[in-house]
Design a protein around this motif. Structure first.
Motif: not given
Ligand code: 5GP
Ligand code: MG
Length: 480
Positions: A34-38, A47-49, A174-176
């Motif tokens: 499993f992936d975690m986020d979303y 809220i997150w976005e 956004v990356d930052r």
């Molecule tokens: P996953 O979906 O693999 O569980 O984790 C996603 C992770 O990637 C989250 O911690 C999220 O904050 C990070 N993430 C998503 N988009 C970006 C991005 O554009 N840049 C960076 N550095 N991290 C990202």
């Protein structure tokens, strides 16, 4: 009528079903990653976005960009849209790459202009011109980019900046935001504000364990954030004295997907709860947690073959495209927006029937019109008399078609605005599949709105792909 003992429990409502592109027998799966986020953790997108957006906007403001008045709008973009870096547009494309709707900055491009711009251009993601919105994390970035395109066009940013350069700066901001600890720390300190609870998640994962599956977590998030979020979504629902760590046989954090599936990065073993690392010197083992590593090593060390692994994620490229393309893992995509999409389709069902009936009638009348016209031309060519009442028939057909078009137009426009008034359904472009739907059918064996939808199906389910329909399955033109 009393239920017979062989009646299975009811399936979930349509929006909570599992949809299948390629038949998948869960009994033959030994390990579920499993992936975690979303995926396991679903955030309140609004809220997150909004937080991610605000932080990225503040970064741009510090550069001196006039972005102070820009506001977040969670509805502006949907999953599967494509940024056109050359023209500063956001587009929706059909499965063949034809652009079917486009915005320049935040303004809709009218149909004629859109045709001029894209009649000779097909979206092809292998070209650097296009950026596909693969995950809900892309929404804030795409909105901020569109708003900055407006600023650039109004002469409020450095003249001569290309849209592509503009995107690079927005992307960097956004990356930052994601890479810096501040946003994650805020979320980890207050997870209930950011996370949508799902009481069925823990029972679903426990069922998989009861059925003997190994559970793996492979996330790009780093260890401390992963611990905080996994603990928040699972620990309270597990038997006392146990934690999410006992539920997962293996954890890989900071996985750097898609590189995890593509490359040979080394893994480090996490040796203490606070994340102390040591280089991995022996094969990966169950019950351990790692930072980094790669999928081939995981397969080899844990003695798993590709068809025994199901990987479940929300990122179309990093989670399912590469794992399917390179390793042939079985894949499932989590698309939370599907619940809204399926509900919208369901609520439009009757009108869709009406629309389909009207379109079939239109096709029939057009066919009659064509036949009348060619009969006239044939008669003219041979000097024969035209068909009796030709003009009356012709104007009768014309009037009926005009009347039909009046009925079709509002229905068609309503169909084009289902689920999102700007973009319509994620999975359709007009009557065709969308580019997103095409990507999804190529790389995801199954898709569903959330992991816990599996609970009702059980870990033994044989997910069968439906028989697909082909154009020649339909009635030919002009038939009754
Ligand atoms: P996953 O979906 O693999 O569980 O984790 C996603 C992770 O990637 C989250 O911690 C999220 O904050 C990070 N993430 C998503 N988009 C970006 C991005 O554009 N840049 C960076 N550095 N991290 C990202
Ligand atoms: Mg994810």
């Amino acid at each position: 009528m009393p239920a017979s003992p062989d009646d299975p429990p009811a399936l979930p409502p349509p929006e909570r079903r599992i949809f299948v592109n390629r038949t998948l027998n869960l009994r033959s799966i030994r390990a579920v990653g499993f992936d975690m986020d979303y995926t396991l953790v679903h955030y309140r997108v609004e809220i997150w976005e909004r937080h991610a957006y605000e932080r990225a906007r503040a970064t741009l403001e510090r550069r001196g960009w006039p972005v102070g008045d820009l506001a977040f709008d969670a509805e502006f973009v949907i999953l599967g849209l494509i940024i056109d870096l050359e023209l500063g547009n956001l587009v929706k494309a059909s499965r063949f790459g034809y652009v079917t709707r486009a915005f320049h900055g935040t303004s809709l491009i009218d149909f004629e202009h859109q045709r001029e711009l894209y009649s000779r251009t097909l979206v092809d993601l292998s070209e650097p011109r296009w950026v596909f919105l693969n995950t809900l994390f892309s929404l804030s970035e795409a909105l901020l980019f569109a708003q900055c395109v407006d600023l650039l066009d109004r002469g409020l940013l450095q003249p001569g900046t290309s849209y592509s350069e503009l995107y690079k700066v927005v992307r960097g901001a956004v990356d930052r935001t994601h890479a810096e600890g501040a946003l994650k720390a805020e979320i980890a300190a207050n997870p209930e504000r950011f996370v949508v609870p799902d009481p069925e998640l823990a029972p679903t994962l426990r069922d998989l364990r009861h059925a003997g599956k190994k559970l793996m977590l492979v996330t790009n998030s780093e260890w401390s954030y992963t611990r905080a979020m996994m603990s928040h979504v699972l620990d309270a629902a597990l038997p006392s004295g146990t934690s999410w760590r006992q539920l997962f046989d293996l954890c890989v954090v900071s996985a750097r997907k898609p590189d995890f599936f593509l490359g040979q990065s080394p893994a480090f073993e996490i040796v203490s709860d606070d994340g102390l690392l040591r280089p991995k010197t022996e094969p990966m083992r169950w019950e351990k947690a790692y930072v980094g590593g790669n999928a081939r090593e995981l397969e080899r060390d844990l003695d798993l073959s590709a068809e025994e692994i199901l990987y479940v994620g929300d990122h179309l490229y990093s989670d399912v495209h590469v794992s399917k393309d390179l390793l042939r893992w079985r894949t499932a995509l989590i698309v939370r927006g599907l619940e809204r999409e399926v509900a919208a389709v369901e609520s439009f069902r009757e009108k869709q029937m009406e629309l389909s009936v009207a379109m079939a009638e239109k096709e029939r009348l057009e066919h009659a019109q064509c036949a009348l016209r060619i009969a006239l031309l044939r008669a003219e060519a041979t000097g024969a008399a035209p068909e009796e009442n030709f003009h009356a028939k012709q104007s009768g057909l014309r009037a009926r078609l005009a009347e039909l078009d009046q009925r079709i137009a509002p229905l068609a426009s309503e169909a084009g605005e289902l689920a999102n008034s700007r973009w319509g359904l994620m999975m359709r472009s007009g009557i065709d599949k969308s580019y997103l739907a095409r990507q999804l059918e190529r790389y995801a064996d199954a898709y569903t709105s959330r992991v816990s939808n599996l609970l009702a199906y059980t870990p033994f389910v044989y997910l069968r792909a439906p028989r697909v329909s082909l154009p020649h399955d339909e009635n030919p033109v002009g038939s009754e």
